[in-house]
Design a protein around this motif. Structure first.
Motif, PDB file in Angstrom:
ATOM      1  N   VAL A 192       0.832  -1.199   0.000  1.00  0.00           N
ATOM      2  CA  VAL A 192       0.000   0.000   0.000  1.00  0.00           C
ATOM      3  C   VAL A 192       0.869   1.252   0.000  1.00  0.00           C
ATOM      4  O   VAL A 192       0.619   2.214  -0.746  1.00  0.00           O
ATOM      5  N   GLU A 193       1.910   1.256   0.845  1.00  0.00           N
ATOM      6  CA  GLU A 193       2.791   2.427   0.921  1.00  0.00           C
ATOM      7  C   GLU A 193       3.538   2.635  -0.401  1.00  0.00           C
ATOM      8  O   GLU A 193       3.744   3.774  -0.835  1.00  0.00           O
ATOM      9  N   ALA A 194       3.937   1.526  -1.041  1.00  0.00           N
ATOM     10  CA  ALA A 194       4.628   1.654  -2.318  1.00  0.00           C
ATOM     11  C   ALA A 194       3.708   2.257  -3.372  1.00  0.00           C
ATOM     12  O   ALA A 194       4.124   3.121  -4.164  1.00  0.00           O
ATOM     13  N   ALA A 195       2.454   1.819  -3.392  1.00  0.00           N
ATOM     14  CA  ALA A 195       1.503   2.367  -4.357  1.00  0.00           C
ATOM     15  C   ALA A 195       1.231   3.833  -4.077  1.00  0.00           C
ATOM     16  O   ALA A 195       1.117   4.650  -5.011  1.00  0.00           O
ATOM     17  N   SER A 200      -0.700   6.740  -6.470  1.00  0.00           N
ATOM     18  CA  SER A 200      -1.920   6.030  -6.853  1.00  0.00           C
ATOM     19  C   SER A 200      -3.145   6.719  -6.272  1.00  0.00           C
ATOM     20  O   SER A 200      -3.147   7.152  -5.111  1.00  0.00           O
ATOM     21  N   THR A 201      -4.190   6.829  -7.060  1.00  0.00           N
ATOM     22  CA  THR A 201      -5.474   7.330  -6.576  1.00  0.00           C
ATOM     23  C   THR A 201      -6.177   6.214  -5.794  1.00  0.00           C
ATOM     24  O   THR A 201      -5.787   5.031  -5.893  1.00  0.00           O
ATOM     25  N   MET A 205      -5.544   2.289  -6.291  1.00  0.00           N
ATOM     26  CA  MET A 205      -5.109   1.480  -5.153  1.00  0.00           C
ATOM     27  C   MET A 205      -5.996   0.251  -4.994  1.00  0.00           C
ATOM     28  O   MET A 205      -5.507  -0.871  -4.784  1.00  0.00           O
ATOM     29  N   LEU A 206      -7.308   0.452  -5.141  1.00  0.00           N
ATOM     30  CA  LEU A 206      -8.250  -0.651  -4.940  1.00  0.00           C
ATOM     31  C   LEU A 206      -8.142  -1.689  -6.050  1.00  0.00           C
ATOM     32  O   LEU A 206      -8.004  -2.888  -5.780  1.00  0.00           O
TER      33      LEU A 206
END
Length: 294
Positions: A192-195, A200-201, A205-206
């Motif tokens: 998540v942190e990398a995205a 990433s919006t 992200m989802l």
């Protein structure tokens, strides 16, 4: 002063029936058309052609062993006559049409469960307040005896396949919601942190990080949803849903042990087939999301 919970619930159902008649008619029309469409597709080809297709699917998705079980098990559902050494040998249970009706009901109920369950699971994973509200509702849906769901379904939609699908949907949806919620919450914080670091919006992200990584867990929920839907077959047959529940109910009502056993065996064959297929899809999805080293 007496608190009449049963009477309050009955009043609620009557209020819904009196004030949302057109909406209920629309729901009944859509679900009925979906069931009929699925049934027409499954019965369009002759049984031997469908057995070949299901066997090929089992071999491609799962394994050779599952394919062998599929061809043997589904052939037992049909009424087959073979000429051997000048003799006509008949075997099979003659339940092919009932089995396809059951598959149509399961497909419709599962589709509705996924269309509702996956978005609710995503919402619950993103919002702790929603999760706290949804959790006891799911507990209620799973622990309430399945027969109870038939009562309001019959009152609102009458007898037939539609109330059977509605009751099945209520009973089978919780695993889909729970495991979607769990899968997204278990996505690693590093991913998540990398995205986020790449800008990433939330939608990116989802759909590009969280859902792909949660896919094996979500597919496990799909597997459980399918099997719970299949477990409602006999119960739904009590209100005229049809399918493989009919011979089981007939065996109970008329004490015809053989008929009831054959209906139960046919349900077991379908359950194993659907379980192995959906399980194999989940395992392949899990393997595809594993990080590679080298």
């Amino acid at each position: 002063m007496q608190l009449d919970l049963g009477g309050a619930f009955a009043s609620l159902i009557n209020w819904i029936q009196n004030n949302f008649g057109p909406l209920l008619d629309g729901i009944e029309l859509v679900i009925g058309a979906t069931i009929q469409g699925a049934k027409d597709v499954l019965l369009f080809l002759p049984s031997w052609a469908m057995i070949v297709l299901f066997t090929a699917l089992a071999w491609w998705v799962a394994s050779r062993g599952v394919a062998v079980f599929t061809v043997v098990g589904l052939t037992l559902l049909e009424d087959v006559e073979v000429a051997l050494f000048g003799m006509e040998i008949a075997f099979g249970m003659g339940l092919w049409e009932f089995a396809m009706q059951t598959l149509a009901l399961i497909a419709t109920a599962t589709l509705i469960s996924l269309l509702v369950g996956i978005p609710v699971g995503i919402w619950a994973a993103k919002n702790d307040v929603v999760d706290a509200i949804v959790r006891p509702v799911l507990d209620f849906m799973q622990t309430m005896p399945a027969f109870v769901y038939l009562i309001p379904a019959v009152v609102l939609f009458g007898l037939g396949a539609v109330p059977g699908v509605i009751a099945t949907f209520i009973f089978a949806t919780p695993p889909c919601v729970r495991l979607t919620n769990l899968g997204i919450r278990q996505v690693s914080e590093e991913a998540v942190e990398a995205a986020e670091s790449f800008g990433s919006t939330p939608s990116q992200m989802l759909f590009k990080v969280e859902l792909p990584m949660a896919l094996p867990t979500i597919l496990a929920g799909v597997n459980q949803t399918v099997l719970l839907a299949l477990s409602m077959v006999v119960i739904a047959a009590l209100i005229g849903a049809g399918g493989l529940g009919d011979p089981v109910v007939e065996g109970i009502q008329q004490l015809r042990i053989g008929v009831g056993f054959e209906g139960g065996l046919a349900i077991v064959i379908l359950a194993i087939f659907l379980d192995r297929i959906t399980q194999a899809v989940g395992e392949k999805a899990g393997a595809s999301t594993q990080p590679t080293t080298g």
